[in-house]
Design a protein around this motif. Structure first.
Motif, PDB file in Angstrom:
ATOM      1  N   VAL A 176      27.625 -50.275  -6.010  1.00  0.00           N
ATOM      2  CA  VAL A 176      26.811 -49.169  -5.522  1.00  0.00           C
ATOM      3  C   VAL A 176      27.363 -47.831  -6.012  1.00  0.00           C
ATOM      4  O   VAL A 176      28.561 -47.668  -6.227  1.00  0.00           O
ATOM      5  CB  VAL A 176      26.738 -49.154  -3.970  1.00  0.00           C
ATOM      6  N   ASN A 177      26.444 -46.895  -6.186  1.00  0.00           N
ATOM      7  CA  ASN A 177      26.780 -45.497  -6.479  1.00  0.00           C
ATOM      8  C   ASN A 177      27.788 -45.370  -7.628  1.00  0.00           C
ATOM      9  O   ASN A 177      28.798 -44.666  -7.519  1.00  0.00           O
ATOM     10  CB  ASN A 177      27.333 -44.803  -5.225  1.00  0.00           C
ATOM     11  N   SER A 178      27.507 -46.041  -8.722  1.00  0.00           N
ATOM     12  CA  SER A 178      28.433 -46.027  -9.854  1.00  0.00           C
ATOM     13  C   SER A 178      27.680 -45.778 -11.159  1.00  0.00           C
ATOM     14  O   SER A 178      26.462 -45.912 -11.232  1.00  0.00           O
ATOM     15  CB  SER A 178      29.206 -47.351  -9.919  1.00  0.00           C
ATOM     16  N   LYS A 179      28.454 -45.418 -12.196  1.00  0.00           N
ATOM     17  CA  LYS A 179      27.858 -45.042 -13.472  1.00  0.00           C
ATOM     18  C   LYS A 179      28.481 -45.849 -14.609  1.00  0.00           C
ATOM     19  O   LYS A 179      29.685 -46.084 -14.635  1.00  0.00           O
ATOM     20  CB  LYS A 179      28.039 -43.552 -13.723  1.00  0.00           C
ATOM     21  N   PHE A 180      27.619 -46.236 -15.546  1.00  0.00           N
ATOM     22  CA  PHE A 180      28.036 -47.063 -16.671  1.00  0.00           C
ATOM     23  C   PHE A 180      27.588 -46.412 -17.978  1.00  0.00           C
ATOM     24  O   PHE A 180      26.418 -46.054 -18.126  1.00  0.00           O
ATOM     25  CB  PHE A 180      27.407 -48.455 -16.561  1.00  0.00           C
ATOM     26  N   TYR A 181      28.528 -46.276 -18.911  1.00  0.00           N
ATOM     27  CA  TYR A 181      28.237 -45.617 -20.178  1.00  0.00           C
ATOM     28  C   TYR A 181      28.635 -46.495 -21.363  1.00  0.00           C
ATOM     29  O   TYR A 181      29.729 -47.055 -21.392  1.00  0.00           O
ATOM     30  CB  TYR A 181      29.020 -44.302 -20.291  1.00  0.00           C
ATOM     31  N   GLN A 182      27.739 -46.627 -22.327  1.00  0.00           N
ATOM     32  CA  GLN A 182      28.032 -47.178 -23.657  1.00  0.00           C
ATOM     33  C   GLN A 182      28.584 -48.599 -23.655  1.00  0.00           C
ATOM     34  O   GLN A 182      29.409 -48.950 -24.495  1.00  0.00           O
ATOM     35  CB  GLN A 182      29.008 -46.251 -24.396  1.00  0.00           C
ATOM     36  N   GLY A 206      24.082 -55.052 -21.561  1.00  0.00           N
ATOM     37  CA  GLY A 206      24.882 -53.949 -22.090  1.00  0.00           C
ATOM     38  C   GLY A 206      26.009 -53.527 -21.168  1.00  0.00           C
ATOM     39  O   GLY A 206      27.132 -53.305 -21.607  1.00  0.00           O
ATOM     40  N   ALA A 207      25.724 -53.418 -19.869  1.00  0.00           N
ATOM     41  CA  ALA A 207      26.751 -53.027 -18.899  1.00  0.00           C
ATOM     42  C   ALA A 207      27.047 -54.139 -17.895  1.00  0.00           C
ATOM     43  O   ALA A 207      28.195 -54.322 -17.493  1.00  0.00           O
ATOM     44  CB  ALA A 207      26.330 -51.768 -18.148  1.00  0.00           C
ATOM     45  N   GLU A 225      23.694 -45.461 -18.899  1.00  0.00           N
ATOM     46  CA  GLU A 225      23.348 -44.564 -20.005  1.00  0.00           C
ATOM     47  C   GLU A 225      23.890 -45.080 -21.334  1.00  0.00           C
ATOM     48  O   GLU A 225      25.049 -45.495 -21.425  1.00  0.00           O
ATOM     49  CB  GLU A 225      23.915 -43.161 -19.750  1.00  0.00           C
ATOM     50  N   ASN A 226      23.006 -45.065 -22.342  1.00  0.00           N
ATOM     51  CA  ASN A 226      23.391 -45.394 -23.722  1.00  0.00           C
ATOM     52  C   ASN A 226      24.056 -46.761 -23.835  1.00  0.00           C
ATOM     53  O   ASN A 226      25.023 -46.944 -24.584  1.00  0.00           O
ATOM     54  CB  ASN A 226      24.324 -44.314 -24.281  1.00  0.00           C
ATOM     55  N   CYS A 227      23.542 -47.716 -23.084  1.00  0.00           N
ATOM     56  CA  CYS A 227      24.041 -49.093 -23.170  1.00  0.00           C
ATOM     57  C   CYS A 227      23.073 -49.926 -24.009  1.00  0.00           C
ATOM     58  O   CYS A 227      21.867 -49.631 -24.061  1.00  0.00           O
ATOM     59  CB  CYS A 227      24.160 -49.707 -21.779  1.00  0.00           C
ATOM     60  N   SER A 228      23.580 -50.966 -24.659  1.00  0.00           N
ATOM     61  CA  SER A 228      22.703 -51.774 -25.500  1.00  0.00           C
ATOM     62  C   SER A 228      23.242 -53.188 -25.659  1.00  0.00           C
ATOM     63  O   SER A 228      24.454 -53.431 -25.556  1.00  0.00           O
ATOM     64  CB  SER A 228      22.552 -51.134 -26.879  1.00  0.00           C
ATOM     65  N   TYR A 231      19.999 -58.871 -25.554  1.00  0.00           N
ATOM     66  CA  TYR A 231      19.200 -59.180 -24.367  1.00  0.00           C
ATOM     67  C   TYR A 231      19.633 -58.267 -23.228  1.00  0.00           C
ATOM     68  O   TYR A 231      20.794 -58.262 -22.830  1.00  0.00           O
ATOM     69  CB  TYR A 231      19.390 -60.637 -23.932  1.00  0.00           C
ATOM     70  N   GLY A 232      18.714 -57.477 -22.693  1.00  0.00           N
ATOM     71  CA  GLY A 232      19.021 -56.619 -21.550  1.00  0.00           C
ATOM     72  C   GLY A 232      19.957 -55.479 -21.891  1.00  0.00           C
ATOM     73  O   GLY A 232      21.177 -55.604 -21.801  1.00  0.00           O
ATOM     74  N   GLY A 233      19.372 -54.345 -22.309  1.00  0.00           N
ATOM     75  CA  GLY A 233      20.194 -53.220 -22.732  1.00  0.00           C
ATOM     76  C   GLY A 233      21.130 -52.705 -21.665  1.00  0.00           C
ATOM     77  O   GLY A 233      22.269 -52.340 -21.950  1.00  0.00           O
ATOM     78  N   GLY A 234      20.660 -52.668 -20.415  1.00  0.00           N
ATOM     79  CA  GLY A 234      21.509 -52.216 -19.310  1.00  0.00           C
ATOM     80  C   GLY A 234      22.063 -53.372 -18.503  1.00  0.00           C
ATOM     81  O   GLY A 234      23.266 -53.507 -18.326  1.00  0.00           O
TER      82      GLY A 234
END
Length: 276
Positions: A176-182, A206-207, A225-228, A231-234
């Motif tokens: 919860v309430n977390s951020k994932f980048y690249q 991706g994440a 954000e900006n994940c790839s 199958y399933g970018g995020g």
């Protein structure tokens, strides 16, 4: 008691402790930070002093003990919208770290650089709270039949990219309430080897890759954000997974959803997809 609260394990077996006392040595005791890397060196010194074999080396009063404990309060909570690069937080490095079965590890109130995977063995429990986790390109978190609880944290690469968080089996916890980048996903070959199942030789999630058998696993109020991945970018989600109030920005995939690739019994509610 304090040792067990912080590490989830007893300090030493009864036989080791007796041998240590008889021979007057303290090497039977494993350092708390070797089990739970979130324990600072200063707090570890307090614990080890309190458990010294020689009575004269221990704290001589409760007041003396409490005074040192008071000086080892945890770091302040981390704001996930803030850049920590210029802050004076303690950095800790983990290399191919393993959370053993029946072990509880807490990573909180700090910045952690992870090289290779953090592996959660069946029955193990990893809690990440108010933390920034920075991975190298081969870094990530992987676990089967385990517990992962994530609150108010941030996941990003040390340089260009990282793998992902991959979970499968009988899971407990939530994110919860977390951020994932690249994040760039994990290969189907690796997923099959470490978690079981059959996958194409492509990257997944991706994440996040979550396959929950039994209890419903919650992913709520998170940003990707900006994940790839192929199958399933995020996120790739199987079975009992609920994704609520999440935002996906600039996430991409060759197959399936640029933001989420969902299979049977997955619930997606109130999510936003931008440029996915």
């Amino acid at each position: 008691i304090l040792y067990r609260m912080l590490t989830g394990m007893v300090p030493v077996s009864a036989s080791d402790r007796i041998t240590s006392l008889v021979e007057g040595r303290g090497d039977a005791l494993k350092r708390p930070s070797e089990i739970n890397p979130s324990i600072s060196k200063e707090l570890e010194k307090v614990i080890l002093k309190a458990m010294s074999v020689k009575v004269s080396d221990r704290y001589q009063s409760v007041d003396e003990f409490l005074k040192d404990l008071e000086g080892n309060k945890p770091l302040p909570s981390i704001d996930t919208d803030k850049d920590f690069s210029n802050n004076n937080f303690t950095f800790r490095k983990l290399t191919n770290f393993t959370v053993e079965s029946s072990q509880r590890v807490v990573l909180e109130n700090g910045i952690y650089e992870v090289y290779g995977d953090i592996t959660i063995k069946p029955g193990g429990e990893l809690i990440i709270r108010n933390a920034e986790i920075r991975f190298n390109k081969n870094g990530g978190i992987i676990g089967k039949d385990c517990t992962l609880i994530v609150e108010n944290s941030k996941f990003k690469p040390i340089k260009e990219s990282w793998k992902n968080i991959s979970l499968s089996g009988k899971l407990n916890g939530y994110i919860v309430n977390s951020k994932f980048y690249q994040g760039k996903g994990r290969s189907g070959k690796e997923l099959a080897q470490k978690l079981g199942g059959i996958y194409f030789n492509e990257t997944y999630g991706g994440a996040l890759f979550v396959n929950s058998v039994g209890k419903r696993y919650l992913i709520k109020d998170c940003t990707f954000e900006n994940c790839s991945a192929k199958y399933g970018g995020g996120v790739v989600a199987f079975d009992n997974v609920t994704i609520v109030n999440c935002t996906f920005e600039n996430c991409s995939a060759k197959y399936g959803g640029g933001g989420v690739y969902a299979y049977d019994n997955v619930t997606i509610e109130n999510c936003t997809f931008e440029n996915c």
